[in-house]
Design a protein around this motif. Structure first.
Motif, PDB file in Angstrom:
ATOM      1  N   LEU A  32      -2.865   4.841   5.839  1.00 16.41           N
ATOM      2  CA  LEU A  32      -3.034   5.324   4.466  1.00 16.41           C
ATOM      3  C   LEU A  32      -4.275   4.732   3.804  1.00 16.41           C
ATOM      4  O   LEU A  32      -5.034   5.452   3.148  1.00 16.41           O
ATOM      5  CB  LEU A  32      -1.783   5.003   3.649  1.00 16.41           C
ATOM      6  CG  LEU A  32      -0.511   5.729   4.114  1.00 16.41           C
ATOM      7  CD1 LEU A  32       0.690   5.256   3.320  1.00 16.41           C
ATOM      8  CD2 LEU A  32      -0.670   7.240   3.987  1.00 16.41           C
ATOM      9  N   GLU A  36      -6.514   7.798   3.005  1.00 13.80           N
ATOM     10  CA  GLU A  36      -6.391   8.179   1.599  1.00 13.80           C
ATOM     11  C   GLU A  36      -7.015   7.152   0.656  1.00 13.80           C
ATOM     12  O   GLU A  36      -7.347   7.470  -0.483  1.00 13.80           O
ATOM     13  CB  GLU A  36      -4.912   8.381   1.246  1.00 13.80           C
ATOM     14  CG  GLU A  36      -4.255   9.485   2.059  1.00 13.80           C
ATOM     15  CD  GLU A  36      -2.772   9.645   1.761  1.00 13.80           C
ATOM     16  OE1 GLU A  36      -2.310   9.086   0.736  1.00 13.80           O
ATOM     17  OE2 GLU A  36      -2.086  10.319   2.538  1.00 13.80           O
ATOM     18  N   THR A  41      -2.988   4.604  -2.674  1.00 14.92           N
ATOM     19  CA  THR A  41      -1.749   4.354  -1.923  1.00 14.92           C
ATOM     20  C   THR A  41      -0.843   3.412  -2.702  1.00 14.92           C
ATOM     21  O   THR A  41      -1.228   2.288  -2.999  1.00 14.92           O
ATOM     22  CB  THR A  41      -2.071   3.736  -0.550  1.00 14.92           C
ATOM     23  OG1 THR A  41      -2.935   4.615   0.180  1.00 14.92           O
ATOM     24  CG2 THR A  41      -0.796   3.525   0.251  1.00 14.92           C
ATOM     25  N   SER A  42       0.344   3.879  -3.018  1.00 11.92           N
ATOM     26  CA  SER A  42       1.321   3.045  -3.724  1.00 11.92           C
ATOM     27  C   SER A  42       2.211   2.311  -2.728  1.00 11.92           C
ATOM     28  O   SER A  42       2.278   2.672  -1.543  1.00 11.92           O
ATOM     29  CB  SER A  42       2.189   3.913  -4.632  1.00 11.92           C
ATOM     30  OG  SER A  42       2.974   4.808  -3.850  1.00 11.92           O
ATOM     31  N   GLU A  44       5.368   2.469  -2.776  1.00  9.96           N
ATOM     32  CA  GLU A  44       6.388   3.466  -2.401  1.00  9.96           C
ATOM     33  C   GLU A  44       5.894   4.366  -1.275  1.00  9.96           C
ATOM     34  O   GLU A  44       6.658   4.704  -0.362  1.00  9.96           O
ATOM     35  CB  GLU A  44       6.769   4.303  -3.627  1.00  9.96           C
ATOM     36  CG  GLU A  44       7.543   3.563  -4.700  1.00  9.96           C
ATOM     37  CD  GLU A  44       6.687   2.585  -5.499  1.00  9.96           C
ATOM     38  OE1 GLU A  44       7.257   1.666  -6.118  1.00  9.96           O
ATOM     39  OE2 GLU A  44       5.436   2.745  -5.501  1.00  9.96           O
ATOM     40  N   ARG A  45       4.618   4.748  -1.351  1.00  5.30           N
ATOM     41  CA  ARG A  45       4.037   5.603  -0.298  1.00  5.30           C
ATOM     42  C   ARG A  45       3.982   4.848   1.022  1.00  5.30           C
ATOM     43  O   ARG A  45       4.283   5.413   2.081  1.00  5.30           O
ATOM     44  CB  ARG A  45       2.627   6.015  -0.728  1.00  5.30           C
ATOM     45  CG  ARG A  45       1.924   6.934   0.265  1.00  5.30           C
ATOM     46  CD  ARG A  45       2.307   8.375   0.042  1.00  5.30           C
ATOM     47  NE  ARG A  45       1.481   9.226   0.866  1.00  5.30           N
ATOM     48  CZ  ARG A  45       1.729   9.543   2.143  1.00  5.30           C
ATOM     49  NH1 ARG A  45       2.819   9.081   2.738  1.00  5.30           N
ATOM     50  NH2 ARG A  45       0.912  10.331   2.817  1.00  5.30           N
ATOM     51  N   THR A  48       7.528   4.760   2.429  1.00  2.78           N
ATOM     52  CA  THR A  48       7.927   6.059   2.987  1.00  2.78           C
ATOM     53  C   THR A  48       7.298   6.283   4.346  1.00  2.78           C
ATOM     54  O   THR A  48       7.964   6.711   5.302  1.00  2.78           O
ATOM     55  CB  THR A  48       7.515   7.191   2.025  1.00  2.78           C
ATOM     56  OG1 THR A  48       8.176   7.015   0.772  1.00  2.78           O
ATOM     57  CG2 THR A  48       7.890   8.551   2.605  1.00  2.78           C
ATOM     58  N   GLN A  49       6.000   5.975   4.447  1.00  3.52           N
ATOM     59  CA  GLN A  49       5.288   6.145   5.716  1.00  3.52           C
ATOM     60  C   GLN A  49       5.880   5.250   6.803  1.00  3.52           C
ATOM     61  O   GLN A  49       6.001   5.662   7.963  1.00  3.52           O
ATOM     62  CB  GLN A  49       3.800   5.800   5.521  1.00  3.52           C
ATOM     63  CG  GLN A  49       2.945   5.903   6.764  1.00  3.52           C
ATOM     64  CD  GLN A  49       2.512   7.326   7.081  1.00  3.52           C
ATOM     65  OE1 GLN A  49       2.741   8.239   6.286  1.00  3.52           O
ATOM     66  NE2 GLN A  49       1.907   7.520   8.241  1.00  3.52           N
ATOM     67  N   LYS A  64       0.947  -5.143  -2.794  1.00  2.00           N
ATOM     68  CA  LYS A  64       0.094  -4.259  -1.972  1.00  2.00           C
ATOM     69  C   LYS A  64      -1.174  -4.975  -1.509  1.00  2.00           C
ATOM     70  O   LYS A  64      -1.645  -4.754  -0.391  1.00  2.00           O
ATOM     71  CB  LYS A  64      -0.253  -3.005  -2.769  1.00  2.00           C
ATOM     72  CG  LYS A  64      -0.976  -1.939  -1.962  1.00  2.00           C
ATOM     73  CD  LYS A  64      -1.207  -0.665  -2.757  1.00  2.00           C
ATOM     74  CE  LYS A  64      -2.297  -0.826  -3.779  1.00  2.00           C
ATOM     75  NZ  LYS A  64      -2.769   0.470  -4.325  1.00  2.00           N
TER      76      LYS A  64
END
Length: 208
Positions: A32, A36, A41-42, A44-45, A48-49, A64
């Motif tokens: 990510l 991205e 990129t959060s 949470e993202r 999820t990944q 992060k």
């Protein structure tokens, strides 16, 4: 006395589960952050990944930024190890061959995966004081390699003594600019063309 038994879940110990979870988060961050971008990129993202809950995320990383530091540290370890290996393999060879081998190893490591290049030359730049400190420390490791290589070549009478730290700063400044431009180019030039030009630049800086 018997060793205390280790509780296992689906055949894995708790520590093995934790290690696997951390590796999934680092792999997600590489993907990510390297595609991205870090700001986009959060947490949470990432979770999820990586298929990791946010609760478990904070068991592994404070925030992060800590993930970015960890991913960048992996890039540093790989690049430093491969560059060092190249210098050791060519320890008895002429200085030009040693420069070419070291530069090739470094650039191939960084440029083989666009995600590594983006993290190294875009995402870590000016992100935070802690990340910047790590980035500069990495640069200093590379520059020390330049100084050591140059001093060895001077001792062998191959080249004249120079300000090798200054030359290292010039070279890695050029690498940052050239690789960044290469990443954005459309169409993208063959990486071998870029590597060849930077390799020759390093040779000229050190030996001319």
């Amino acid at each position: 006395m018997r060793e205390p038994s280790v509780r296992r879940y689906s055949g894995r110990s708790v520590e093995e589960w934790k290690a696997a979870r951390r590796e999934r988060l680092l792999a997600a961050a590489l993907e990510l952050f390297g595609t991205e971008g870090y700001p986009a990129t959060s947490v949470e993202r990432l979770c999820t990944q990586a298929k990791v809950s946010t609760r478990h995320f904070y068991h592994e990383f404070q925030n992060k930024e800590a993930v970015l530091l960890a991913v960048h540290a992996q890039v540093i370890e790989l690049a430093v190890r491969r560059t060092g290996d190249a210098l050791r393999r060519t320890g008895g060879r002429p200085v030009r061959e040693r420069i070419e081998a070291a530069v090739d190893s470094y650039l191939r490591t960084i440029m083989a995966d666009l995600r590594l290049a983006r993290i190294s030359f875009v995402e870590v730049v000016g992100t935070s004081p802690a990340v910047e400190e790590q980035r500069i420390a990495f640069r200093e490791l590379l520059i020390q390699s330049v100084q050591d290589l140059g001093d060895t070549a001077v001792g062998r009478g191959e080249i004249k003594n120079k300000d090798f730290r200054f030359l290292g700063l010039c070279f890695f400044g050029a690498v940052n600019t050239v690789v960044y431009d290469w990443m954005l180019a459309d169409p993208q030039p063959p990486e071998q063309t870029v590597q060849s030009a930077l390799r020759e630049l390093a040779v000229q800086l050190m030996t001319s």
